[in-house]
Design an enzyme around this catalytic site. Structure first.
Site, short mmCIF file in Angstrom:
data_model
loop_
_atom_site.label_atom_id
_atom_site.label_comp_id
_atom_site.label_asym_id
_atom_site.label_seq_id
_atom_site.Cartn_x
_atom_site.Cartn_y
_atom_site.Cartn_z
N SER A 169 51.73 19.45 75.92
CA SER A 169 51.05 20.31 76.97
C SER A 169 50.77 19.19 78.05
O SER A 169 51.39 18.49 78.26
CB SER A 169 49.46 20.51 76.29
OG SER A 169 48.48 21.23 77.37
N THR A 170 49.51 18.75 77.97
CA THR A 170 48.97 17.17 78.84
C THR A 170 49.72 16.45 78.55
O THR A 170 49.87 15.41 77.13
CB THR A 170 47.96 16.83 78.90
OG1 THR A 170 46.75 18.07 79.04
CG2 THR A 170 47.39 16.09 80.24
N HIS A 196 52.74 23.88 78.27
CA HIS A 196 52.35 24.35 78.95
C HIS A 196 52.23 24.21 80.53
O HIS A 196 52.18 23.53 80.71
CB HIS A 196 50.81 24.61 78.25
CG HIS A 196 50.98 24.37 76.44
ND1 HIS A 196 49.40 23.69 76.23
CD2 HIS A 196 51.06 25.56 75.40
CE1 HIS A 196 49.48 24.42 74.92
NE2 HIS A 196 50.19 25.32 74.91
N MET A 289 46.57 18.98 74.93
CA MET A 289 44.98 18.73 74.58
C MET A 289 44.85 20.79 74.28
O MET A 289 45.89 21.28 74.06
CB MET A 289 44.15 19.44 75.65
CG MET A 289 43.87 18.27 76.21
SD MET A 289 42.60 19.23 77.59
CE MET A 289 40.75 19.56 76.97
N ASP A 292 46.40 24.55 70.25
CA ASP A 292 48.46 25.59 69.92
C ASP A 292 49.45 24.53 69.47
O ASP A 292 49.85 23.33 69.25
CB ASP A 292 48.79 25.82 71.43
CG ASP A 292 49.94 26.43 71.29
OD1 ASP A 292 49.69 27.00 70.32
OD2 ASP A 292 50.45 26.48 72.30
#
Length: 358
Positions: A169-170, A196, A289, A292
């Site tokens: 993600s991030t 993401h 973050m 998930d």
């Protein structure tokens, strides 16, 4: 702890968009706009003059553009940067992905002219990105140069007999650009990548990974067979699973609701990989973050697969790897530059591939 608001520099060449971003940011609790820059050169000057805590930076600007400004900021005055992307073209999407590789913490898509509520709908996403950026780890090296795709002999497409599932993600595009190109393409494995990211940008991510890798990297298409030596990036806005059709394992995309607030989510991909491949599955959770991929990595571990997570020191945000490690305490925790080697060792350790060579 200081109660002073976090100071944000807004950079955009369009006055109306600067006004819109300022209005949003000043409505977020704990944030204040300290200044506005009209282009990349102005941004470089104001970063030194105003010393903002965070920067929102337009990707595409005339003159010194967002990419050039980002490179200067991250090398001369590092601080969290959130890109604002109005990209509607392949070139603009690729610039956005490159910005994430160069150290931007995240990006937010600007509203399209046809969006009914315009900037109002962008607000929650921008606030989430800024709050995540506050705690981002900036002490990571940038990807300093482009890398050409390695030349490899062509192999006849064959079904994969093992799989690697990767979640990010991030900070993910930068991490993926380190891991995916270093994965072997001759172990009989397919690679599933869940980053993401919204619709319209995952194809650009796949193109950039393909350009660096010996794997054939593409955005996943519904119904296509899972092939060895190929990597599939889950499309923005769609969950990626696997189905078995007449003994052939295929990709299955769905438009289901977000999970953990994101779509695509990694949990359904990891769980499907665990079900289809059992112990011949390697799960990897990279920077990001939220939680998930924690349940998905646990599913892989329960079926005897290998579990790997990125360590805190090399993660831009350590939320996802930490949650995954909590769910799978025996998961191997490694710095980013050691993850691909561990995955390759795990794939080789599964024994000779059942596929034909040559």
């Amino acid at each position: 702890m200081s109660s002073d608001p976090l100071r944000v520099l807004v950079v955009d060449d369009v006055a109306l968009e600067r006004v819109a971003v300022r209005g949003l940011v000043e409505g977020f609790k704990g944030f204040a706009v300290v200044g506005e820059a009209v282009d990349g050169l102005d941004a470089a000057r104001l970063v030194h003059e105003l010393a903002p805590d965070l920067v929102t930076l337009d990707v595409e600007m005339p003159g010194v553009d967002g990419l050039q400004a980002l490179g200067y900021i991250m090398s001369e005055a590092p601080r969290p940067v959130v890109m604002l992307s109005g990209a509607t073209t392949r070139g603009g999407e690729d610039l956005t992905i490159r910005a994430l590789e160069l150290g931007a913490v995240d990006f937010v898509r600007k509203p399209r002219p046809e969006d009914a509520h315009g900037w109002r709908d962008v607000g929650p996403r921008l606030e989430d990105a800024l709050r995540a950026a506050v705690g981002a780890n900036l002490g990571l090296p940038m990807l300093a140069r482009e890398v050409s795709r390695p030349v490899r002999p062509r192999r006849a497409p064959q079904p994969a007999d093992r799989v690697v599932a990767i979640a990010a993600s991030t900070g993910g595009p930068r991490a993926l650009a380190e891991v995916v190109p270093a994965l072997r393409d001759d172990c009989g494995a397919a690679v599933l990548v869940v980053q993401h990211m919204p619709r319209g940008f995952t194809a650009g991510l796949a193109r950039r990974l393909h350009a660096r890798s010996s794997l054939d990297v593409r955005e996943a298409q519904d119904g296509e067979p899972l092939l060895a030596g190929h990597a599939y990036v889950a499309p923005g806005g769609r969950h990626l699973r696997l189905v078995t059709d007449d003994a052939v394992i295929r990709l299955a995309l769905s438009d289901g609701p977000p999970m953990h607030g994101v779509c695509p989510a990694a949990d359904p991909t990891f769980e499907a990989a665990a079900k289809a491949f059992g112990a011949r599955c390697v799960g990897v959770v990279l920077t990001g973050m939220g939680r998930d991929a924690a349940a998905g990595l646990a599913a892989i571990a329960r079926r005897g697969g290998v579990a790997v997570v990125q360590d805190a020191a090399t993660s831009v945000v350590h939320g996802m790897p930490a949650q995954a490690r909590a769910a799978v305490p025996h998961a191997t925790e490694l710095p980013l530059d050691a993850i691909a080697a561990r995955v390759n060792d795990a794939l080789v350790g599964l024994g000779p591939t059942t596929l034909r060579t040559g």
